[in-house]
Enzyme design. Structure first.
Site, PDB file in Angstrom:
ATOM      1  N   HIS B 269      26.747  -8.235 -32.930  1.00  0.00           N
ATOM      2  CA  HIS B 269      26.065  -7.570 -31.809  1.00  0.00           C
ATOM      3  C   HIS B 269      27.021  -7.168 -30.692  1.00  0.00           C
ATOM      4  O   HIS B 269      26.677  -7.227 -29.512  1.00  0.00           O
ATOM      5  CB  HIS B 269      24.971  -8.492 -31.227  1.00  0.00           C
ATOM      6  CG  HIS B 269      23.818  -8.700 -32.165  1.00  0.00           C
ATOM      7  ND1 HIS B 269      22.782  -7.819 -32.277  1.00  0.00           N
ATOM      8  CD2 HIS B 269      23.566  -9.676 -33.083  1.00  0.00           C
ATOM      9  CE1 HIS B 269      21.920  -8.249 -33.199  1.00  0.00           C
ATOM     10  NE2 HIS B 269      22.370  -9.373 -33.704  1.00  0.00           N
ATOM     11  N   ASP B 329      24.078 -14.831 -33.761  1.00  0.00           N
ATOM     12  CA  ASP B 329      23.104 -14.459 -34.799  1.00  0.00           C
ATOM     13  C   ASP B 329      23.545 -13.244 -35.599  1.00  0.00           C
ATOM     14  O   ASP B 329      24.360 -12.447 -35.146  1.00  0.00           O
ATOM     15  CB  ASP B 329      21.736 -14.170 -34.168  1.00  0.00           C
ATOM     16  CG  ASP B 329      21.827 -13.038 -33.143  1.00  0.00           C
ATOM     17  OD1 ASP B 329      22.844 -12.979 -32.412  1.00  0.00           O
ATOM     18  OD2 ASP B 329      20.904 -12.219 -33.080  1.00  0.00           O
ATOM     19  N   GLU B 330      22.989 -13.141 -36.803  1.00  0.00           N
ATOM     20  CA  GLU B 330      23.063 -11.933 -37.631  1.00  0.00           C
ATOM     21  C   GLU B 330      24.475 -11.370 -37.776  1.00  0.00           C
ATOM     22  O   GLU B 330      24.686 -10.172 -37.603  1.00  0.00           O
ATOM     23  CB  GLU B 330      22.172 -10.826 -37.034  1.00  0.00           C
ATOM     24  CG  GLU B 330      20.703 -11.191 -37.032  1.00  0.00           C
ATOM     25  CD  GLU B 330      19.841 -10.018 -36.567  1.00  0.00           C
ATOM     26  OE1 GLU B 330      18.934  -9.624 -37.309  1.00  0.00           O
ATOM     27  OE2 GLU B 330      20.087  -9.512 -35.450  1.00  0.00           O
ATOM     28  N   VAL B 331      25.418 -12.214 -38.088  1.00  0.00           N
ATOM     29  CA  VAL B 331      26.774 -11.708 -38.284  1.00  0.00           C
ATOM     30  C   VAL B 331      26.913 -11.198 -39.727  1.00  0.00           C
ATOM     31  O   VAL B 331      26.681 -11.937 -40.680  1.00  0.00           O
ATOM     32  CB  VAL B 331      27.814 -12.810 -38.014  1.00  0.00           C
ATOM     33  CG1 VAL B 331      29.227 -12.258 -38.202  1.00  0.00           C
ATOM     34  CG2 VAL B 331      27.636 -13.361 -36.615  1.00  0.00           C
TER      35      VAL B 331
END
Lengths: 459, 459
Positions: B269, B329-331
């Protein structure tokens, strides 16, 4: 008159000339007029997408400078009022547009301080193709330069932005350019004060003279004496300025290079103070008995001075400016005269029947307190008129009609600084007061003028 | 169905009963529902002119308490929305009205501090004839009580104000009641954030989780790294939060007892970060050559950690809250996998092909930095899922759909604090997400629940 439908060729040529000259005439709308401004017909177009502010490499202030970071954000919207942009819009270029950078350089940093009486507000602004260079000694000077820059930009009928090649050298003629708001006779909500500060910045006014309390109401919520607003405000919760309101005003002003000088006017103009501070005002007498009404602050009792000292200590703590306005105007002596204790005090002090001496005694006491707190007092001219040679240095504000320039001469001759308000009462009617008349006031047109002086608009 | 025009007598009686019961029914509109609330039909009328807030004599906070002085001013207008008063209007009394005083007493002062994770928000409120007594441990508890009090007041059809005899004992079920605003995907102007904080106060929410930056844009204007917003914001001047904007948000929140927890989400992100900090992101490869696109933060180079340390130091200085959200998150691992330097680093560190170990390595480093700065890290659940037994204490935010209660159990079992966001994504569509469903979420309905937990609405 020529017959309608027929025009002499000469008139046509003249009209054409007017049209032509209008398209090449540079815009001269910078307000107030800078000390030096040179503009040329060379016109540059600005694209909001390719426009930016930046700190000069040699600037003492860089990103992180609270005053200028916020000013860049603010002036971008002021310069391009109809600009909105989201990620989904992408970039729109005009074919003729190219980047334009306003580079701002400041000599000394001072981004977290407050403007004050000695602040240097000078700036140089040079606008050329693709860039503007703004140089100043302080961030306050940069703010004035950004204001001028914003006024150079104009839009054509199609909404495109332009500005002309321009050179400006500017500094203020007067160090003190005030606007007075009276929040006692009519309570002003916070947002109205903040909006007024915005408008002051557009006119490069630099002192908000906050006539915060007076006879009708006491809206300042004091930490030390909460009853002053609890009982003296028009309403104890809605019509007050809390400490956080005052902080908001001071910070909003600071961001615009505006000083906030509070006025706590006494010993007159204090009817509202008496509601929350019972023994402060002088009881008026009818013959030998108190009439039930009250006059100015009672200058004969010790409690008055203890109260004023605590109040002024709080004012020093809350308002960062080096000036505080102590009032001293329009004191009616009738009530003092009616009161037997006051008359006794007059006798003891050897004042005879001269009540101006009693007022001077009071004013000198609170001016000494103010000096001890490291603040400079401003007082209305009455105080000076009653006693021309005081010990402490103070600033005199001239408000009375008549020969105000004569008064200016007397005050400056006594070695004191002076603020001129008399010809600028915005609430007074025409014909003696009209906006057109403000422009013909010549504040320095008195004998022995040193060339220094100040002005204060009464709003 | 009965024929139109004919009604059985029984129906008429029932309608009458409804009407009668409505006029005596107390108002039960306090929101969220207090722990204990007892109301009676005894109704008192309120007159704005005779209504006041006051500090209890035994209260540690008195006038001068910034938080409560401002709250009294604010709640007066909230309670009496159509009340305006000027000196010229005079006082208007209703014959049946009498004074009503809300007396507020606080045990410990703390008016100039910030609410934080251990703040006591409990309060007791007792409304009887002519007075309300509000008692709390902290000023934050008083704010919750004032909110409840304001919700007790209602107007009849003629505009008169009333409230019923009421006893409230209240304290929050959850210490962390958050609302997340994402100002990266869509820039929110300052006033929109301030208005949201007002709305949070009405619902007694107490944490503004400021998801301030993300892939699409970097609107936070950093002192240390100005290029992050200069190049990473949607616009470098209009679509940013200056330091003074951030201060405004924090002070507006503080006045309402709301914590501001900033989130600087990394290593994923972070696309917008890369624009202003060139060597921060991992270059993705296509075969043996860089593809020109970039992935998450590069966790293999020393410069990354030096950058993060300086950024976090600034964050510590700017945001007073003891928490900082570090994301995690969400790597996506595809880019790391494509990069030969990253693969080499993986080998050197003995991570094999497990990129969760690489992310854990990075997250632990920045969590250690955060701990060294005396701040508590919050991370999204991914970080916990990848590595269950970390050294430092941190807070886990559960965001993934599915069995979020199972995750809550795992996290609390590991001795860590947990925030539940998963079922509260306000942007997700019905039927899985609808406002009605929020009410049937039971955050503590998992085995081994200690009865402590938290919630965070995703706005």
């Amino acid at each position: 008159m020529a017959h309608p439908g027929t025009h002499s060729p000469r008139l046509w040529v003249w009209l054409l000339l007017v049209v032509v000259s209008r398209t090449v005439e540079p815009v001269c709308g910078v307000w107030p007029l800078p000390q030096q401004i040179h503009q040329s017909p060379d016109r540059y177009s600005l694209s909001p997408q390719l426009f930016s502010f930046t700190y000069g490499k040699d600037s003492a202030a860089q990103t992180g400078c609270s005053v200028l970071d916020a000013a860049f954000k603010r002036y971008f919207s002021i310069i391009f009022p109809d600009f909105t942009k989201g990620p989904e819009n992408g970039l729109r270029y005009w074919s003729e547009s190219k980047p334009f950078v306003v580079s701002v350089s400041v000599k000394s940093r001072g981004c977290d301080g407050y403007p004050d009486e000695d602040s240097d507000e000078s700036y140089n602004l040079s606008v050329s193709d693709g860039q503007a260079v703004l140089r100043s000694v302080t961030v306050w000077g940069s703010l004035r330069g950004l204001e001028s820059f914003s006024q150079l930009v104009y839009q054509d009928d199609y909404g495109s932005y332009f500005l002309n090649k321009t050179e400006i050298v500017d500094f203020p003629r007067f160090a003190f350019r005030g606007l007075l708001l009276d929040t006692s006779r009519h309570y002003l909500p916070l947002h109205a004060i903040l909006k007024t500060l915005d408008a002051m910045a557009y006119s490069k006014l630099n002192v908000f003279h906050w006539h915060i309390v007076d006879d009708p109401s006491f809206p300042y919520q004091s930490r030390t004496f909460p009853d002053l607003s609890n009982k003296g405000a028009f309403h104890p919760f809605t019509h007050i300025y809390t400490q956080s309101d005052v902080m908001r005003v001071i910070e909003h002003a600071r961001m615009r290079g505006i000083r906030v000088v509070p006025e706590f006017d006494s010993p007159g103009h204090t009817q509202s103070w008496g509601k929350g501070q019972p023994d402060l005002l002088t009881p008026c007498y009818k013959g030998d008995v108190p009439s039930g009404s009250f006059g100015p602050v009672d200058p004969t009792v010790d409690t008055t001075y203890k109260f004023m000292e605590r109040l002024l200590k709080e004012v020093k703590y809350v308002f960062p400016d080096s000036y505080v306005h102590l009032g001293g105007d329009e004191v009616s002596f009738a009530c003092w005269q009616s009161n037997p204790n006051v008359r006794k005090f007059m006798g003891k002090m050897g004042f005879g029947k001269d009540f101006t001496k009693l007022e001077s005694f009071y004013m000198e006491s609170i001016m000494n307190m103010t000096a001890a707190l490291n603040k400079t007092s401003i007082v209305w001219q009455d105080v000076f008129d009653y006693r021309e040679r005081p010990r402490a240095k103070y600033v005199v504000e001239v408000w009375k009609q008549g020969c105000y320039l004569c008064e200016m001469r007397r005050v400056t001759k006594a070695g004191l600084k002076v603020i001129l308000a008399a010809p600028f009462y915005l609430d007074l009617p025409i014909p003696t007061h009209s906006w057109a008349r403000y422009y013909i006031v010549r504040p320095l047109a008195f004998k022995d003028s040193t060339g220094h002086g100040s002005g204060d608009l009464e709003g």
